[in-house]
Design a protein around this motif. Structure first.
Motif, short mmCIF file in Angstrom:
data_model
loop_
_atom_site.label_atom_id
_atom_site.label_comp_id
_atom_site.label_asym_id
_atom_site.label_seq_id
_atom_site.Cartn_x
_atom_site.Cartn_y
_atom_site.Cartn_z
N ILE A 41 0.83 -1.21 0.00
CA ILE A 41 0.00 0.00 0.00
C ILE A 41 0.86 1.26 0.00
CG2 ILE A 41 -1.93 -1.18 1.10
CD1 ILE A 41 -1.19 0.14 3.72
N GLU A 58 1.86 1.61 -3.64
CA GLU A 58 0.73 1.95 -4.49
C GLU A 58 0.04 3.25 -4.09
OE1 GLU A 58 -0.19 0.42 -7.17
OE2 GLU A 58 0.96 -1.45 -7.06
N ILE A 64 -2.07 3.71 -1.51
CA ILE A 64 -3.46 3.41 -1.19
C ILE A 64 -3.76 3.79 0.26
CG2 ILE A 64 -5.18 1.56 -0.99
CD1 ILE A 64 -3.55 0.06 -3.15
N ASP A 65 -4.90 4.44 0.48
CA ASP A 65 -5.30 4.85 1.82
C ASP A 65 -6.00 3.68 2.52
OD1 ASP A 65 -5.90 6.32 4.08
OD2 ASP A 65 -7.69 7.23 3.21
N ALA A 66 -5.24 2.66 2.86
CA ALA A 66 -5.80 1.45 3.43
C ALA A 66 -5.60 1.41 4.94
CB ALA A 66 -5.14 0.22 2.80
N GLY A 107 -1.88 -6.09 -4.48
CA GLY A 107 -2.32 -4.84 -5.11
C GLY A 107 -3.51 -5.05 -6.02
N LYS A 139 -7.14 -3.24 -5.49
CA LYS A 139 -7.69 -2.40 -6.58
C LYS A 139 -9.05 -2.93 -7.04
CE LYS A 139 -3.12 -0.99 -8.16
NZ LYS A 139 -2.06 -1.19 -9.17
N LEU A 180 -11.59 -1.78 -4.66
CA LEU A 180 -11.81 -0.33 -4.77
C LEU A 180 -12.56 0.06 -6.03
CD1 LEU A 180 -8.34 0.97 -3.57
CD2 LEU A 180 -10.50 1.16 -2.33
#
Length: 334
Positions: A234, A237, A239-241, A325, A329, A332
């Motif tokens: 994350i 990438e 990503i706001d995980a 990833g 995705k 999302l």
């Protein structure tokens, strides 16, 4: 401390505090264990409290059950999790059922430690991840730490627990996370800066997950080595995980998971074990049951493949940033 040192420290602290705590297993005494997790304990506490056993996993666990029934607190090491199957009947038919079958009269304060998972080029018989088999069994607790601080605190909590605990140690991160998670390691045995681990006694409660990274877009649930791979993914990438380190497979902390998934509306489960029958299936079902009306997309999984563990291709077998990833995705996109 790295994870090996933290586990050794947990043994040392508990053996100093409680003379009923025993360390036993193949090569754990004079040799200090194949990974040195019990190094120096025999010299410090004597061969009656830290001793080598025959190469008989069934005998190791059967003996440990008898010791625990007598009132001792054995910590039995199975040298690799792959070797635990000869002791499976002792664990599921005897250890797991003792409290129930005696109506609470007897309990077994028994801890079974074992290195598990891949990452050391150990091939099919030194790299398996059998945690879901034991999560299926009522009466057993199953723990998998992801870092040295948790490893020590969880192991002390396991030793002090009145019931049987399986403590699986991800050997891929025994000495710290790898330099390269991206498909294959750069330096597989590289030691990273050691985590802050107190020297003395402390516990990390069994059955309590940790939110290791807060986020809003998606919840990613992992444990053991995969926590570090998820964090690397994350970060790369962007990503706001929100990342949850499960820490204890059973009992499971559904309150923390439910709160996170209801906030993000999306969930991805990651584990190293094979997909079919893996613990990710149970996690997915629990999230679906608890959070159905809050989910914006189906629960996704990134796991090992449904194959025998491949020796030469283990870094392709692991869920890495590409598979993780892709799963994130996909969650999302909906």
């Amino acid at each position: 401390m790295n994870m090996i040192q933290a586990i050794n420290s947990a043994h040392d602290v508990m053996m100093a505090r409680d003379d009923t705590v025993i360390a036993m297993g193949e090569d754990v005494g004079f040799f200090g264990g194949v990974f040195r997790a019990t190094e120096h304990l025999q010299k410090k506490y004597g061969s009656n409290r830290c001793f080598d056993t025959p190469i008989s996993e069934n005998g190791i666990i059967g003996t440990a059950i008898g010791m625990a029934a007598y009132g001792l607190k054995p910590v039995a090491e199975i040298q690799f999790a792959d070797y635990i199957y000869p002791a499976f009947d002792q664990l599921v038919s005897e250890a797991a059922r003792m409290r129930y079958r005696t109506a609470g009269e007897w309990n077994l304060s028994l801890t079974v430690r074992s290195p598990y998972g891949g990452g050391i080029f150990g091939g099919q018989t030194h790299s398996q991840s059998p945690e879901s088999l034991f999560a299926h069994v009522a009466g057993l607790k199953t723990v998998i730490p992801s870092n040295p601080y948790d490893a020590k605190g969880l192991l002390i909590a396991a030793i002090e627990d009145p019931d049987p605990v399986l403590f699986f140690e991800p050997k891929r991160i025994y000495n710290g996370p790898f330099d390269g998670f991206f498909d294959r390691p750069v330096t597989p045995w590289a030691k990273h800066p050691k985590a802050e681990v107190p020297e003395g006694h402390y516990t990390v409660p069994l059955g309590k997950a940790a939110v290791v990274r807060e986020g809003e877009a998606v919840t990613v649930i992992a444990y053991g080595t995969m926590v570090h791979v998820v964090l690397a993914t994350i970060e790369a990438e962007g990503i706001d995980a929100e990342v949850i380190d499960l820490r204890t497979i059973l009992p499971i902390d559904m309150d923390t998971i439910e709160e996170s998934v209801k906030k993000t509306g999306r969930c991805v489960v990651v584990h190293e074990a094979t997909r079919t029958g893996g613990f990710g299936g149970e996690l997915s079902a629990l999230v679906q049951e608890r959070c159905f009306y809050h989910l914006e997309a189906p629960v996704e999984r990134a796991t090992g493949f449904d194959t025998p563990y491949p020796h030469s291709l283990e870094w392709a077998y692991f869920p890495g940033p590409i598979r993780i990833g892709t799963a994130i995705k996909k969650a999302l996109e909906v």
